[in-house]
Design a protein around this motif. Structure first.
Motif, PDB file in Angstrom:
ATOM      1  N   ILE A 155       3.966   5.823  -5.417  1.00 51.01           N
ATOM      2  CA  ILE A 155       3.924   5.890  -6.886  1.00 51.01           C
ATOM      3  C   ILE A 155       2.891   6.927  -7.323  1.00 51.01           C
ATOM      4  O   ILE A 155       3.138   7.721  -8.247  1.00 51.01           O
ATOM      5  N   ALA A 156       1.738   6.958  -6.659  1.00 48.57           N
ATOM      6  CA  ALA A 156       0.708   7.946  -6.994  1.00 48.57           C
ATOM      7  C   ALA A 156       1.214   9.365  -6.736  1.00 48.57           C
ATOM      8  O   ALA A 156       0.982  10.272  -7.547  1.00 48.57           O
ATOM      9  N   LEU A 157       1.919   9.566  -5.637  1.00 46.02           N
ATOM     10  CA  LEU A 157       2.485  10.892  -5.349  1.00 46.02           C
ATOM     11  C   LEU A 157       3.516  11.292  -6.396  1.00 46.02           C
ATOM     12  O   LEU A 157       3.564  12.446  -6.834  1.00 46.02           O
ATOM     13  N   ILE A 158       4.343  10.356  -6.802  1.00 39.34           N
ATOM     14  CA  ILE A 158       5.352  10.640  -7.827  1.00 39.34           C
ATOM     15  C   ILE A 158       4.683  10.999  -9.145  1.00 39.34           C
ATOM     16  O   ILE A 158       5.117  11.928  -9.845  1.00 39.34           O
ATOM     17  N   ILE A 159       3.610  10.310  -9.483  1.00 35.77           N
ATOM     18  CA  ILE A 159       2.889  10.630 -10.718  1.00 35.77           C
ATOM     19  C   ILE A 159       2.313  12.038 -10.656  1.00 35.77           C
ATOM     20  O   ILE A 159       2.356  12.782 -11.648  1.00 35.77           O
ATOM     21  N   PHE A 211      12.634  14.013  -6.058  1.00 41.01           N
ATOM     22  CA  PHE A 211      13.785  13.242  -5.593  1.00 41.01           C
ATOM     23  C   PHE A 211      13.580  12.751  -4.162  1.00 41.01           C
ATOM     24  O   PHE A 211      13.975  11.629  -3.824  1.00 41.01           O
ATOM     25  N   TYR A 212      12.947  13.561  -3.337  1.00 38.96           N
ATOM     26  CA  TYR A 212      12.675  13.139  -1.968  1.00 38.96           C
ATOM     27  C   TYR A 212      11.691  11.976  -1.946  1.00 38.96           C
ATOM     28  O   TYR A 212      11.873  11.017  -1.198  1.00 38.96           O
ATOM     29  N   LEU A 213      10.659  12.043  -2.792  1.00 42.19           N
ATOM     30  CA  LEU A 213       9.700  10.939  -2.860  1.00 42.19           C
ATOM     31  C   LEU A 213      10.346   9.673  -3.418  1.00 42.19           C
ATOM     32  O   LEU A 213      10.014   8.567  -2.984  1.00 42.19           O
ATOM     33  N   ILE A 214      11.250   9.818  -4.361  1.00 39.33           N
ATOM     34  CA  ILE A 214      11.955   8.642  -4.890  1.00 39.33           C
ATOM     35  C   ILE A 214      12.819   8.013  -3.802  1.00 39.33           C
ATOM     36  O   ILE A 214      12.887   6.785  -3.684  1.00 39.33           O
ATOM     37  N   PHE A 215      13.439   8.837  -2.975  1.00 34.63           N
ATOM     38  CA  PHE A 215      14.223   8.326  -1.848  1.00 34.63           C
ATOM     39  C   PHE A 215      13.326   7.534  -0.897  1.00 34.63           C
ATOM     40  O   PHE A 215      13.663   6.414  -0.495  1.00 34.63           O
ATOM     41  N   ILE A 216      12.167   8.086  -0.556  1.00 38.47           N
ATOM     42  CA  ILE A 216      11.236   7.390   0.333  1.00 38.47           C
ATOM     43  C   ILE A 216      10.711   6.119  -0.343  1.00 38.47           C
ATOM     44  O   ILE A 216      10.522   5.093   0.310  1.00 38.47           O
ATOM     45  N   LEU A 217      10.506   6.175  -1.658  1.00 37.52           N
ATOM     46  CA  LEU A 217      10.056   5.001  -2.393  1.00 37.52           C
ATOM     47  C   LEU A 217      11.083   3.875  -2.315  1.00 37.52           C
ATOM     48  O   LEU A 217      10.729   2.711  -2.112  1.00 37.52           O
ATOM     49  N   MET A 220       9.680   5.443   8.833  1.00 40.35           N
ATOM     50  CA  MET A 220       9.128   5.958   7.583  1.00 40.35           C
ATOM     51  C   MET A 220       8.257   7.189   7.842  1.00 40.35           C
ATOM     52  O   MET A 220       8.245   8.124   7.041  1.00 40.35           O
ATOM     53  N   ALA A 221       7.561   7.194   8.971  1.00 38.50           N
ATOM     54  CA  ALA A 221       6.765   8.374   9.328  1.00 38.50           C
ATOM     55  C   ALA A 221       7.679   9.573   9.563  1.00 38.50           C
ATOM     56  O   ALA A 221       7.364  10.692   9.158  1.00 38.50           O
ATOM     57  N   LEU A 222       8.827   9.322  10.185  1.00 40.77           N
ATOM     58  CA  LEU A 222       9.788  10.417  10.410  1.00 40.77           C
ATOM     59  C   LEU A 222      10.359  10.950   9.102  1.00 40.77           C
ATOM     60  O   LEU A 222      10.650  12.137   8.992  1.00 40.77           O
ATOM     61  N   PHE A 223      10.509  10.073   8.112  1.00 39.00           N
ATOM     62  CA  PHE A 223      10.990  10.536   6.810  1.00 39.00           C
ATOM     63  C   PHE A 223       9.943  11.387   6.087  1.00 39.00           C
ATOM     64  O   PHE A 223      10.289  12.198   5.233  1.00 39.00           O
ATOM     65  N   PHE A 245       0.834  -1.196   0.000  1.00 38.30           N
ATOM     66  CA  PHE A 245       0.000   0.000   0.000  1.00 38.30           C
ATOM     67  C   PHE A 245       0.871   1.249   0.000  1.00 38.30           C
ATOM     68  O   PHE A 245       0.626   2.201  -0.738  1.00 38.30           O
ATOM     69  N   SER A 246       1.902   1.234   0.825  1.00 36.38           N
ATOM     70  CA  SER A 246       2.836   2.366   0.891  1.00 36.38           C
ATOM     71  C   SER A 246       3.519   2.583  -0.455  1.00 36.38           C
ATOM     72  O   SER A 246       3.644   3.719  -0.920  1.00 36.38           O
ATOM     73  N   PHE A 247       3.941   1.504  -1.081  1.00 37.13           N
ATOM     74  CA  PHE A 247       4.623   1.588  -2.367  1.00 37.13           C
ATOM     75  C   PHE A 247       3.726   2.218  -3.427  1.00 37.13           C
ATOM     76  O   PHE A 247       4.129   3.151  -4.124  1.00 37.13           O
ATOM     77  N   PHE A 248       2.497   1.751  -3.530  1.00 33.85           N
ATOM     78  CA  PHE A 248       1.592   2.273  -4.557  1.00 33.85           C
ATOM     79  C   PHE A 248       1.135   3.699  -4.248  1.00 33.85           C
ATOM     80  O   PHE A 248       0.906   4.485  -5.168  1.00 33.85           O
ATOM     81  N   THR A 249       1.040   4.040  -2.985  1.00 36.59           N
ATOM     82  CA  THR A 249       0.717   5.419  -2.615  1.00 36.59           C
ATOM     83  C   THR A 249       1.854   6.358  -3.003  1.00 36.59           C
ATOM     84  O   THR A 249       1.610   7.450  -3.525  1.00 36.59           O
TER      85      THR A 249
END
Length: 137
Positions: A15-19, A114-120, A71-74, A9-13
């Protein structure tokens, strides 16, 4: 097994943010190359700003509820930045100033990307780690 579904779920969420961020960058690039007028570009970008904020807040709450504290802290710096933009009323793109702020807006969204890709990648790492750990049991 539930932890694997949480990471999926986290991964696909993410991905949606990156899109959403890539869509905003494409609108800015179209404006820069004069494929679209400033009004259409600003309205398209402004239409997806609040969904971006809501999805990120939901992801943060999801991490808290599922106990993924790191992950919440990130997510906290990204949320803090968005809250500061919202409080300063700079979260929406102004049609009249879009050409003057084009470089800043692109840099802002590239940093978010780039920050979202790092979290991804962190989420993907934890997904793989959890699936291998579940497989051993």
């Amino acid at each position: 097994m539930a932890d694997i579904f949480a990471w999926l779920f986290s991964f696909f969420t993410l991905i949606a943010l990156i899109i959403i961020i890539i869509y905003q960058l494409m609108c800015l690039a179209d404006l820069e190359f004069d494929y679209i007028n400033p009004y259409d570009s600003a309205s398209r970008i402004n239409r997806v700003v609040f969904p971006e904020y809501i999805i990120l807040a939901a992801l943060f709450c999801f991490y808290i509820v599922t106990g993924h504290w790191i992950m919440a802290l990130f997510c906290v710096p990204y949320i803090y930045y968005n809250v500061q933009l919202f409080r300063q009323r700079k979260h929406l793109v102004d049609v009249t100033e879009i050409f003057n702020m084009l470089s800043r807006e692109k840099k802002q969204r590239l940093f978010k990307l780039f920050y979202l890709i790092f979290i991804l990648f962190l989420s993907l790492f934890w997904l793989i780690y959890t699936s291998l750990d579940d497989h051993d049991d």
